[in-house]
Write a protein that holds these residues in place. Structure first.
Motif, PDB file in Angstrom:
ATOM      1  N   TYR A  30       0.759  -1.310  -0.022  1.00  0.00           N
ATOM      2  CA  TYR A  30       0.055   0.241  -0.073  1.00  0.00           C
ATOM      3  C   TYR A  30       0.773   1.252  -0.199  1.00  0.00           C
ATOM      4  CZ  TYR A  30      -2.912   3.698   1.981  1.00  0.00           C
ATOM      5  OH  TYR A  30      -3.580   5.006   2.037  1.00  0.00           O
ATOM      6  N   LEU A  31       1.900   1.428   0.948  1.00  0.00           N
ATOM      7  CA  LEU A  31       2.707   2.526   0.876  1.00  0.00           C
ATOM      8  C   LEU A  31       3.748   2.435  -0.385  1.00  0.00           C
ATOM      9  CD1 LEU A  31       3.923   2.153   4.447  1.00  0.00           C
ATOM     10  CD2 LEU A  31       2.163   3.923   3.441  1.00  0.00           C
ATOM     11  N   GLY A  32       3.831   1.423  -1.380  1.00  0.00           N
ATOM     12  CA  GLY A  32       4.921   1.334  -2.401  1.00  0.00           C
ATOM     13  C   GLY A  32       6.182   1.382  -2.082  1.00  0.00           C
ATOM     14  N   ALA A  33       6.428   0.477  -0.739  1.00  0.00           N
ATOM     15  CA  ALA A  33       7.662   0.312  -0.443  1.00  0.00           C
ATOM     16  C   ALA A  33       8.470  -0.720  -1.108  1.00  0.00           C
ATOM     17  CB  ALA A  33       7.614  -0.366   1.134  1.00  0.00           C
ATOM     18  N   THR A  34       9.700  -0.468  -1.045  1.00  0.00           N
ATOM     19  CA  THR A  34      10.670  -1.546  -1.691  1.00  0.00           C
ATOM     20  C   THR A  34      11.405  -2.192  -0.930  1.00  0.00           C
ATOM     21  OG1 THR A  34      10.733  -0.297  -3.984  1.00  0.00           O
ATOM     22  CG2 THR A  34      12.418  -1.913  -3.583  1.00  0.00           C
ATOM     23  N   LYS A  35      11.700  -3.549  -0.854  1.00  0.00           N
ATOM     24  CA  LYS A  35      12.429  -4.197   0.186  1.00  0.00           C
ATOM     25  C   LYS A  35      13.893  -4.317  -0.200  1.00  0.00           C
ATOM     26  CE  LYS A  35      12.365  -8.559   2.860  1.00  0.00           C
ATOM     27  NZ  LYS A  35      11.678  -9.863   2.727  1.00  0.00           N
ATOM     28  N   ARG A  36      14.840  -3.781   0.768  1.00  0.00           N
ATOM     29  CA  ARG A  36      16.327  -3.972   0.292  1.00  0.00           C
ATOM     30  C   ARG A  36      17.226  -4.331   1.457  1.00  0.00           C
ATOM     31  NH1 ARG A  36      17.507   2.795  -0.525  1.00  0.00           N
ATOM     32  NH2 ARG A  36      17.980   3.250   1.470  1.00  0.00           N
ATOM     33  N   ASN A  49      10.396   6.046  -1.472  1.00  0.00           N
ATOM     34  CA  ASN A  49      11.019   7.509  -1.894  1.00  0.00           C
ATOM     35  C   ASN A  49      10.194   8.643  -1.606  1.00  0.00           C
ATOM     36  OD1 ASN A  49      13.444   6.357  -3.008  1.00  0.00           O
ATOM     37  ND2 ASN A  49      12.313   5.826  -5.082  1.00  0.00           N
ATOM     38  N   ASP A  50       9.288   8.474  -1.209  1.00  0.00           N
ATOM     39  CA  ASP A  50       8.318   9.783  -0.509  1.00  0.00           C
ATOM     40  C   ASP A  50       8.699  10.334   0.548  1.00  0.00           C
ATOM     41  OD1 ASP A  50       6.288   8.950  -2.551  1.00  0.00           O
ATOM     42  OD2 ASP A  50       5.164   7.620  -1.010  1.00  0.00           O
ATOM     43  N   ALA A  51       8.331  11.564   0.896  1.00  0.00           N
ATOM     44  CA  ALA A  51       8.663  12.401   2.089  1.00  0.00           C
ATOM     45  C   ALA A  51       7.882  11.783   3.124  1.00  0.00           C
ATOM     46  CB  ALA A  51       8.407  13.750   1.779  1.00  0.00           C
ATOM     47  N   PRO A  52       8.251  11.776   4.363  1.00  0.00           N
ATOM     48  CA  PRO A  52       7.939  11.640   5.624  1.00  0.00           C
ATOM     49  C   PRO A  52       6.289  11.893   5.713  1.00  0.00           C
ATOM     50  CG  PRO A  52      10.006  12.021   6.250  1.00  0.00           C
ATOM     51  CD  PRO A  52       9.765  12.532   4.907  1.00  0.00           C
ATOM     52  N   ARG A  53       6.041  13.180   5.271  1.00  0.00           N
ATOM     53  CA  ARG A  53       4.966  13.552   5.550  1.00  0.00           C
ATOM     54  C   ARG A  53       3.625  12.922   4.514  1.00  0.00           C
ATOM     55  NH1 ARG A  53       3.587  16.495   1.139  1.00  0.00           N
ATOM     56  NH2 ARG A  53       5.234  17.453  -0.160  1.00  0.00           N
ATOM     57  N   VAL A  54       4.103  12.635   3.375  1.00  0.00           N
ATOM     58  CA  VAL A  54       3.333  11.754   2.619  1.00  0.00           C
ATOM     59  C   VAL A  54       3.121  10.362   3.095  1.00  0.00           C
ATOM     60  CG1 VAL A  54       3.383  10.695   0.320  1.00  0.00           C
ATOM     61  CG2 VAL A  54       4.247  12.889   0.357  1.00  0.00           C
ATOM     62  N   VAL A  55       4.087   9.422   3.562  1.00  0.00           N
ATOM     63  CA  VAL A  55       4.185   8.481   4.264  1.00  0.00           C
ATOM     64  C   VAL A  55       2.762   8.388   5.461  1.00  0.00           C
ATOM     65  CG1 VAL A  55       5.209   6.494   5.439  1.00  0.00           C
ATOM     66  CG2 VAL A  55       6.189   7.608   3.473  1.00  0.00           C
ATOM     67  N   LEU A  56       3.270   9.677   6.529  1.00  0.00           N
ATOM     68  CA  LEU A  56       2.355   9.663   7.557  1.00  0.00           C
ATOM     69  C   LEU A  56       1.171   9.870   7.243  1.00  0.00           C
ATOM     70  CD1 LEU A  56       4.743  11.746   9.665  1.00  0.00           C
ATOM     71  CD2 LEU A  56       4.294   9.437   9.921  1.00  0.00           C
ATOM     72  N   ASP A  57       0.838  10.680   5.987  1.00  0.00           N
ATOM     73  CA  ASP A  57      -0.873  10.906   5.586  1.00  0.00           C
ATOM     74  C   ASP A  57      -1.083   9.630   5.200  1.00  0.00           C
ATOM     75  OD1 ASP A  57      -0.617  13.705   6.108  1.00  0.00           O
ATOM     76  OD2 ASP A  57      -0.185  14.073   3.826  1.00  0.00           O
ATOM     77  N   LYS A  58      -0.535   8.653   4.421  1.00  0.00           N
ATOM     78  CA  LYS A  58      -1.072   7.222   3.963  1.00  0.00           C
ATOM     79  C   LYS A  58      -1.330   6.612   5.048  1.00  0.00           C
ATOM     80  CE  LYS A  58       1.143   7.039  -0.715  1.00  0.00           C
ATOM     81  NZ  LYS A  58       2.328   6.410  -1.318  1.00  0.00           N
ATOM     82  N   LEU A  59      -0.407   6.487   6.045  1.00  0.00           N
ATOM     83  CA  LEU A  59      -0.664   5.751   7.290  1.00  0.00           C
ATOM     84  C   LEU A  59      -1.814   6.131   8.022  1.00  0.00           C
ATOM     85  CD1 LEU A  59       2.876   4.960   8.348  1.00  0.00           C
ATOM     86  CD2 LEU A  59       1.340   3.432   7.389  1.00  0.00           C
ATOM     87  N   GLU A  60      -2.164   7.558   8.026  1.00  0.00           N
ATOM     88  CA  GLU A  60      -3.337   8.056   8.780  1.00  0.00           C
ATOM     89  C   GLU A  60      -4.581   7.626   8.224  1.00  0.00           C
ATOM     90  OE1 GLU A  60      -4.922  12.348  10.642  1.00  0.00           O
ATOM     91  OE2 GLU A  60      -3.990  12.394   8.828  1.00  0.00           O
ATOM     92  N   ASN A  61      -4.630   7.558   6.867  1.00  0.00           N
ATOM     93  CA  ASN A  61      -5.725   7.004   6.167  1.00  0.00           C
ATOM     94  C   ASN A  61      -6.085   5.289   6.552  1.00  0.00           C
ATOM     95  OD1 ASN A  61      -6.305   9.195   4.931  1.00  0.00           O
ATOM     96  ND2 ASN A  61      -5.091   8.689   3.169  1.00  0.00           N
ATOM     97  N   ARG A  62      -5.175   4.834   6.930  1.00  0.00           N
ATOM     98  CA  ARG A  62      -4.927   3.390   7.420  1.00  0.00           C
ATOM     99  C   ARG A  62      -5.426   3.070   8.922  1.00  0.00           C
ATOM    100  NH1 ARG A  62      -3.812  -1.240   3.920  1.00  0.00           N
ATOM    101  NH2 ARG A  62      -4.298  -0.370   2.083  1.00  0.00           N
ATOM    102  N   GLY A  63      -5.486   4.308   9.626  1.00  0.00           N
ATOM    103  CA  GLY A  63      -5.880   4.253  11.014  1.00  0.00           C
ATOM    104  C   GLY A  63      -4.777   4.447  12.032  1.00  0.00           C
ATOM    105  N   TYR A  64      -3.412   4.503  11.608  1.00  0.00           N
ATOM    106  CA  TYR A  64      -2.387   4.902  12.338  1.00  0.00           C
ATOM    107  C   TYR A  64      -2.301   6.297  12.925  1.00  0.00           C
ATOM    108  CZ  TYR A  64      -0.354   0.250  10.943  1.00  0.00           C
ATOM    109  OH  TYR A  64      -0.179  -0.985  10.783  1.00  0.00           O
ATOM    110  N   ARG A  65      -1.943   6.591  14.259  1.00  0.00           N
ATOM    111  CA  ARG A  65      -1.731   7.831  14.834  1.00  0.00           C
ATOM    112  C   ARG A  65      -0.352   7.942  15.388  1.00  0.00           C
ATOM    113  NH1 ARG A  65      -5.383   8.203  12.172  1.00  0.00           N
ATOM    114  NH2 ARG A  65      -7.567   8.368  12.476  1.00  0.00           N
TER     115      ARG A  65
END
Length: 83
Positions: A30-36, A49-65
């Motif tokens: 969902y986050l578009g993450a690559t395993k390395r 490659n997203d900025a943290p604010r983009v990742v945090l917004d995506k996670l908020e949409n999934r119920g994370y705080r």
């Protein structure tokens, strides 16, 4: 079941580390993450490659705080919680 996730970024613009080799593959997808694996490390990490604010917004949409945030040198760390 409560879940805790940490996001780590060496900069405010990314890349952002979002998980380890044991992270939920569906969430990483969902986050578009690559395993390395970085040379010399004996473990794998998920990055986006997203900025943290983009990742945090995506996670908020999934119920994370965000429950805490700190700086370690020039690295930023956010800890998130989901019920």
């Amino acid at each position: 079941m409560a879940q805790v996730l940490c996001c780590v970024s060496p900069q405010e613009v990314g890349p952002t580390m979002v998980g380890d080799e044991h992270s939920d593959p569906n969430l990483m997808n969902y986050l578009g993450a690559t395993k390395r694996n970085m040379l010399g490390n004996h473990f794998w990490e998920y990055y986006v490659n997203d900025a943290p604010r983009v990742v945090l917004d995506k996670l908020e949409n999934r119920g994370y705080r965000v429950v805490s945030m700190t700086g370690v040198g020039q690295t930023l760390v956010w800890c998130l919680h989901k019920e």
